[in-house]
Design a protein around this motif. Structure first.
Motif, PDB file in Angstrom:
ATOM      1  N   ILE A 104       0.836  -1.199   0.000  1.00 18.20           N
ATOM      2  CA  ILE A 104       0.000   0.000   0.000  1.00 18.20           C
ATOM      3  C   ILE A 104       0.874   1.253   0.000  1.00 18.20           C
ATOM      4  N   ALA A 105       1.966   1.216   0.775  1.00 18.49           N
ATOM      5  CA  ALA A 105       2.894   2.352   0.786  1.00 18.49           C
ATOM      6  C   ALA A 105       3.511   2.561  -0.592  1.00 18.49           C
ATOM      7  N   ALA A 106       3.820   1.462  -1.281  1.00 17.16           N
ATOM      8  CA  ALA A 106       4.396   1.567  -2.625  1.00 17.16           C
ATOM      9  C   ALA A 106       3.402   2.207  -3.592  1.00 17.16           C
ATOM     10  N   TYR A 107       2.140   1.813  -3.505  1.00 18.15           N
ATOM     11  CA  TYR A 107       1.125   2.385  -4.395  1.00 18.15           C
ATOM     12  C   TYR A 107       0.877   3.859  -4.088  1.00 18.15           C
ATOM     13  N   HIS A 108       0.874   4.217  -2.812  1.00 20.44           N
ATOM     14  CA  HIS A 108       0.690   5.626  -2.468  1.00 20.44           C
ATOM     15  C   HIS A 108       1.883   6.456  -2.941  1.00 20.44           C
ATOM     16  N   ALA A 109       3.082   5.891  -2.858  1.00 21.26           N
ATOM     17  CA  ALA A 109       4.260   6.598  -3.365  1.00 21.26           C
ATOM     18  C   ALA A 109       4.150   6.803  -4.872  1.00 21.26           C
ATOM     19  N   TYR A 110       3.694   5.778  -5.575  1.00 22.87           N
ATOM     20  CA  TYR A 110       3.533   5.900  -7.027  1.00 22.87           C
ATOM     21  C   TYR A 110       2.477   6.943  -7.371  1.00 22.87           C
ATOM     22  N   GLU A 111       1.420   6.987  -6.580  1.00 23.44           N
ATOM     23  CA  GLU A 111       0.339   7.953  -6.819  1.00 23.44           C
ATOM     24  C   GLU A 111       0.854   9.387  -6.724  1.00 23.44           C
ATOM     25  N   ARG A 112       1.821   9.624  -5.833  1.00 26.14           N
ATOM     26  CA  ARG A 112       2.357  10.989  -5.689  1.00 26.14           C
ATOM     27  C   ARG A 112       3.648  11.187  -6.494  1.00 26.14           C
ATOM     28  N   SER A 113       3.889  10.312  -7.464  1.00 26.76           N
ATOM     29  CA  SER A 113       5.025  10.420  -8.397  1.00 26.76           C
ATOM     30  C   SER A 113       6.376  10.212  -7.722  1.00 26.76           C
ATOM     31  N   ASP A 114       6.410   9.453  -6.636  1.00 25.87           N
ATOM     32  CA  ASP A 114       7.643   9.215  -5.887  1.00 25.87           C
ATOM     33  C   ASP A 114       8.216   7.848  -6.263  1.00 25.87           C
ATOM     34  N   CYS A 115       8.833   7.784  -7.442  1.00 25.30           N
ATOM     35  CA  CYS A 115       9.365   6.505  -7.907  1.00 25.30           C
ATOM     36  C   CYS A 115      10.595   6.063  -7.111  1.00 25.30           C
ATOM     37  N   ALA A 116      11.294   6.997  -6.474  1.00 29.43           N
ATOM     38  CA  ALA A 116      12.445   6.615  -5.655  1.00 29.43           C
ATOM     39  C   ALA A 116      11.996   5.703  -4.512  1.00 29.43           C
TER      40      ALA A 116
END
Length: 249
Positions: free
Chosen positions: A38-50
């Motif tokens: 879920i944290a990975a998907y939320h990071a992707y949602e905010r454009s945080d690919c790092a």
């Protein structure tokens, strides 16, 4: 179940702070099993690919069983590689997904990306054709009546994470009412809903034309809501900075 884990963790930390507990309560391993994807998907949602790449690289994925969570996280890693321009790495990840989990939802999305890579490689004009999608739309045909809309499937882990987004699809409609050559014009988060949208639109059916003519092209926006609902509209959404104005799909 998740609420009970959160309650247990809150109780444990509260007891430790007050010094009132005689036994130590640990955060269950299952909590991490839910929270990391879920944290990975939320990071992707905010454009945080790092952050996505830190959570989903090969070393991080080694602790996961070969289930939909692992496959979906690996797919996100491939998306980030593709967005960064590392297409060879992205394609390798997609092919690995298709090989190791051919029946998974993530593998279906990976197969769509591989298909685009093949089209772009084999036909130098395909990317240019996809980029001109908006120019092909016939406003007079926008209201052509659909008679069968196969439901779009919400990517399962994105749905669990409550991710919101959209995909704008341009596609042709033949005289017989079948759809042709759907292409994603814009999406947000980029790539996340592309595969599910294109697979559904391919199976849609519209009213037949009474007169023979060229295939008409039209637009549809599919809105993926945090509550798991998917709505269809005719107006394209605004572009997202992470995505290109039109992508081959």
């Amino acid at each position: 179940m998740l609420n009970r884990w959160i309650a247990a963790f809150t109780l444990a930390t509260g007891c430790l702070a007050l010094g009132a507990c005689q036994t130590q309560v640990f955060l269950p391993a299952e909590m991490q099993a839910v929270q990391t994807p879920i944290a990975a998907y939320h990071a992707y949602e905010r454009s945080d690919c790092a952050t996505v790449e830190r959570l989903t690289d090969e070393d991080a994925l080694e602790v996961w069983k070969r289930n939909e969570m692992r496959h979906s996280m690996k797919l996100l890693y491939g998306f980030c590689r593709e967005i960064s321009g590392d297409l060879s790495a992205a394609e390798a990840i997609y092919r690995q997904l298709v090989d190791e989990a051919p029946s998974s939802f993530a593998a279906d999305d990976a197969a769509e990306r591989i298909r685009i890579f093949k089209l772009t490689t084999n036909d130098p004009g395909y990317a240019r054709w996809a980029a001109s999608a908006l120019d092909r739309v016939d406003p007079s045909m926008v209201n052509r009546k659909p008679i069968e809309r196969v439901p779009v499937r919400f990517p399962p882990l994105a749905e669990s994470a409550g991710i919101e987004g959209y995909a704008v699809v341009e596609f042709g409609v033949s005289d017989q009412g079948t759809t042709k050559n759907p292409v994603v014009v814009d999406s947000n988060p980029p790539l996340l809903f592309d595969g599910a949208s294109v697979r559904a639109v391919r199976r849609w059916r519209f009213e037949r034309q009474t007169q023979t003519g060229p295939t008409s092209r039209q637009l549809i926006r599919l809105l993926f809501r945090p509550d798991g609902q998917i709505a269809a509209g005719e107006e394209p959404a605004a572009s997202n900075p992470m995505s290109s104005p039109a992508r081959a799909n």
